[in-house]
Scaffold this active site. Structure first.
Site, PDB file in Angstrom:
ATOM      1  N   ASP A  33       0.823  -1.210   0.000  1.00 42.59           N
ATOM      2  CA  ASP A  33       0.000   0.000   0.000  1.00 42.59           C
ATOM      3  C   ASP A  33       0.863   1.269   0.000  1.00 42.59           C
ATOM      4  O   ASP A  33       1.996   1.254   0.470  1.00 42.59           O
ATOM      5  CB  ASP A  33      -0.915  -0.025   1.236  1.00 42.59           C
ATOM      6  N   ASN A  81     -10.997  -2.261  -5.709  1.00 43.19           N
ATOM      7  CA  ASN A  81     -10.179  -1.294  -6.455  1.00 43.19           C
ATOM      8  C   ASN A  81     -10.799  -0.868  -7.792  1.00 43.19           C
ATOM      9  O   ASN A  81     -10.336   0.091  -8.416  1.00 43.19           O
ATOM     10  CB  ASN A  81      -8.747  -1.813  -6.674  1.00 43.19           C
TER      11      ASN A  81
HETATM   12  C1  IPE Z   1      -5.527  -2.642  -0.454  1.00 45.29           C
HETATM   13  O1  IPE Z   1      -5.159  -1.327  -0.555  1.00 45.29           O
HETATM   14  C2  IPE Z   1      -5.467  -3.301  -1.792  1.00 45.29           C
HETATM   15  C3  IPE Z   1      -4.145  -3.468  -2.384  1.00 45.29           C
HETATM   16  C4  IPE Z   1      -3.016  -3.166  -1.824  1.00 45.29           C
HETATM   17  C5  IPE Z   1      -4.150  -4.031  -3.698  1.00 45.29           C
HETATM   18  P1  IPE Z   1      -6.229  -0.145  -0.711  1.00 45.29           P
HETATM   19  O2  IPE Z   1      -5.450   1.097  -0.763  1.00 45.29           O
HETATM   20  O3  IPE Z   1      -7.125  -0.437  -1.861  1.00 45.29           O
HETATM   21  O4  IPE Z   1      -7.065  -0.306   0.620  1.00 45.29           O
HETATM   22  P2  IPE Z   1      -7.924   0.780   1.421  1.00 45.29           P
HETATM   23  O5  IPE Z   1      -8.863   1.402   0.434  1.00 45.29           O
HETATM   24  O6  IPE Z   1      -6.964   1.782   1.991  1.00 45.29           O
HETATM   25  O7  IPE Z   1      -8.594  -0.015   2.483  1.00 45.29           O
HETATM   26  C1  IPE Z   2      -1.509   0.271  -3.340  1.00 40.51           C
HETATM   27  O1  IPE Z   2      -1.249   1.636  -3.363  1.00 40.51           O
HETATM   28  C2  IPE Z   2      -1.634  -0.322  -4.711  1.00 40.51           C
HETATM   29  C3  IPE Z   2      -2.994  -0.723  -5.091  1.00 40.51           C
HETATM   30  C4  IPE Z   2      -4.058  -0.637  -4.354  1.00 40.51           C
HETATM   31  C5  IPE Z   2      -3.131  -1.242  -6.416  1.00 40.51           C
HETATM   32  P1  IPE Z   2      -2.437   2.680  -3.393  1.00 40.51           P
HETATM   33  O2  IPE Z   2      -2.761   2.965  -4.825  1.00 40.51           O
HETATM   34  O3  IPE Z   2      -3.568   2.211  -2.585  1.00 40.51           O
HETATM   35  O4  IPE Z   2      -1.750   3.937  -2.746  1.00 40.51           O
HETATM   36  P2  IPE Z   2      -2.424   4.945  -1.713  1.00 40.51           P
HETATM   37  O5  IPE Z   2      -2.918   4.123  -0.590  1.00 40.51           O
HETATM   38  O6  IPE Z   2      -3.511   5.628  -2.444  1.00 40.51           O
HETATM   39  O7  IPE Z   2      -1.302   5.846  -1.328  1.00 40.51           O
HETATM   40 MG    MG Z   3      -4.043   2.437  -0.617  1.00 39.15          MG
END
Ligand code: IPE
Ligand code: IPE
Ligand code: MG
Length: 250
Positions: A33, A81
């Site tokens: 993340d 997502n």
């Molecule tokens: C979890 O991260 C999913 C992945 C890392 C693929 P998100 O960024 O989507 O999760 P939330 O929205 O903060 O819970």
């Molecule tokens: C995790 O990074 C990757 C995926 C969920 C695909 P994020 O895209 O969630 O990054 P933040 O949490 O918005 O910084």
């Molecule tokens: Mg995230």
């Protein structure tokens, strides 16, 4: 095996030989993340954060394999997502294809066994074929089991498992055990998840491995995924080794 690596910004070698092999987690699962926030901090588009995240993934897979971890599972795309802007979703999906095209040969050479979990019917036929071909190519490899969770949600997985079970005329519902139920999950055959790592400071599971992580140890860091270092991964492994897992006992 003596291998010195350089981790983080400190550029000091870390010795992976002082890790107690007896206390290694068999299966490490990572919620990668913070790509978007990392990119924002650099004045870049969110997509640049995802591209940078792929580089971290390559480093961490190599390290996990070198340390002798049996299985590494990474959360790449959740069932939630899809809520993101179309351009970002499209970029992530194209990144999967690109990653497979570029990394397959090297992974295969290192005897990595790749596997995808999640509902892949949500993806294009092209991507589904690429995933199936990669799995097929590496299915007999004896190295690290590398699982990529894509269009994955723990609830979705459990629901799909329940549907499979309901359709299985051989199943004896009354005597069904947890071990029997696990046969219907996407992760069937993988060792139990021992350690869940989440980067970028968030302290939630976000629908990741709900069944499998029931008794996993949780470790988190404020570092966003693109900056996550080998040093930190080893820190997590060492902290895991020092934890007292009681599984409900005393
Ligand atoms: C979890 O991260 C999913 C992945 C890392 C693929 P998100 O960024 O989507 O999760 P939330 O929205 O903060 O819970
Ligand atoms: C995790 O990074 C990757 C995926 C969920 C695909 P994020 O895209 O969630 O990054 P933040 O949490 O918005 O910084
Ligand atoms: Mg995230």
């Amino acid at each position: 095996m003596l291998r010195k690596i350089f981790g983080g910004s400190k550029k000091q070698p870390i010795d992976i030989d002082d890790i107690d092999k007896e206390k290694l987690p068999r299966h490490v699962a990572v919620i990668m993340d913070g790509n978007g926030r990392w990119a924002k901090g650099q004045g870049l588009l969110r997509t640049a954060g995802h591209a940078a995240g792929v580089k971290t993934l390559k480093r961490i897979l190599r390290l996990a394999d070198d340390i002798g971890i049996e299985a590494l599972t990474v959360y790449a795309f959740s069932t939630e997502n899809w809520k993101r802007p179309k351009e970002e979703v499209d970029f992530l999906l194209s990144l999967f294809s690109e990653y497979l095209a570029k990394e397959l040969a090297e992974m295969h050479e290192k005897k990595v066994r790749i596997k995808f979990i999640g509902d892949r019917t949500g993806f294009s036929e092209k991507l589904q074929n690429e995933m199936a071909n990669a799995e097929e190519l590496m299915k007999n490899n004896g190295g690290i089991l590398f699982t990529i969770a894509a269009n994955y949600g723990g609830r979705d997985e459990i629901l799909r498992a329940a549907k499979l079970l309901a359709k299985d005329t051989d199943a004896n519902i009354d005597s069904l055990t947890e071990a029997d139920f696990e046969k219907y999950l996407d992760t069937f055959g993988a060792p139990p998840v021992d350690l869940v790592i989440r980067t970028s400071g968030e302290m939630r599971l976000s629908n990741f491995l709900l069944w499998q992580a029931a008794y996993a140890e949780f470790w988190y860091t404020n570092t966003p995924w693109p900056d996550f270092s080998e040093r930190e991964f080893i820190e997590a492994i060492k902290e895991f080794a020092a934890r007292n897992r009681r599984f409900g006992g005393v």
